[in-house]
Design a protein around this motif. Structure first.
Motif, PDB file in Angstrom:
ATOM      1  N   TRP A 139       0.812  -1.214   0.000  1.00  0.00           N
ATOM      2  CA  TRP A 139       0.000   0.000   0.000  1.00  0.00           C
ATOM      3  C   TRP A 139       0.848   1.267   0.000  1.00  0.00           C
ATOM      4  N   SER A 166      -2.582   4.968   3.774  1.00  0.00           N
ATOM      5  CA  SER A 166      -3.346   4.182   2.797  1.00  0.00           C
ATOM      6  C   SER A 166      -3.625   2.784   3.326  1.00  0.00           C
ATOM      7  N   TRP A 167      -2.623   2.179   3.922  1.00  0.00           N
ATOM      8  CA  TRP A 167      -2.766   0.840   4.509  1.00  0.00           C
ATOM      9  C   TRP A 167      -3.840   0.864   5.594  1.00  0.00           C
ATOM     10  N   ALA A 220      -7.333   1.172   4.096  1.00  0.00           N
ATOM     11  CA  ALA A 220      -7.767  -0.093   3.498  1.00  0.00           C
ATOM     12  C   ALA A 220      -8.202  -1.080   4.581  1.00  0.00           C
ATOM     13  N   SER A 241      -5.131  -8.374  -2.032  1.00  0.00           N
ATOM     14  CA  SER A 241      -4.802  -6.957  -1.936  1.00  0.00           C
ATOM     15  C   SER A 241      -4.288  -6.574  -0.551  1.00  0.00           C
TER      16      SER A 241
END
Length: 167
Positions: free
Chosen positions: A35, A40-41, A44, A83
């Motif tokens: 990520w 961002s990680w 998510a 992902s």
């Protein structure tokens, strides 16, 4: 000074917070790299937690849906698991897909998938909370205002009077 003390206490707690046996549920190191940054990680992971909590509330783990719906669910889980670096969930979803493709009974694998979603959700929630602690610990402590940059005596008096009056 107090925030610096809290930061000092938080850092070791964060290091101990990551369970070492969750690698199969959530490979956080790979996920973070994939990520690119912790923000961002973390976003998510938060989205995964919200969606899968809702999914678990609405699914009956003992009663699989029709094959086409189960196949769609398995496919979505495989994608999300890949992902977010969730190897055990990816395997559980692949097992469900295999059972559907070979027209095998879905009861046991559906139950296994549901259980794996629950376990992975717990690991993801833990990682997300740990990320939030790390971000808080890494924020710079606020600096005390420079002399003369605060309220003057008259402003302090008015502020204190308002506070006392409101009590």
């Amino acid at each position: 000074a107090e925030l610096q003390r809290v930061h000092h206490v938080l850092r070791p707690a964060i290091a101990q917070a990551r369970p070492q046996d969750n690698h199969e549920l959530l490979d956080a190191e790979t996920g973070r790299k994939r990520w690119g940054d912790d923000v961002s990680w973390g976003q998510a992971l938060a989205q995964f937690c919200r969606h899968k909590r809702d999914w678990l509330r609405n699914v009956d783990p003992d009663t699989p849906p029709p094959a086409q719906q189960a196949l769609a669910e398995a496919h979505r889980f495989r994608g999300v698991a890949a992902s977010l670096s969730m190897p055990a969930l990816a395997r559980a979803a692949a097992d469900l897909e295999g059972h559907i493709q070979h027209k095998l009974p879905l009861g046991d694998v559906w139950l296994q998938l549901s259980r794996m979603v629950s376990r992975t959700l717990a690991a993801a929630q833990h990682e997300w909370e740990t990320l939030r602690l790390e971000q808080a610990a890494n924020e710079p402590a606020p600096q005390a205002p420079a002399a003369g940059s605060g309220l003057d005596d008259e402003q302090w008096q008015l502020l204190l009077q308002g506070l006392v009056t409101s009590l």
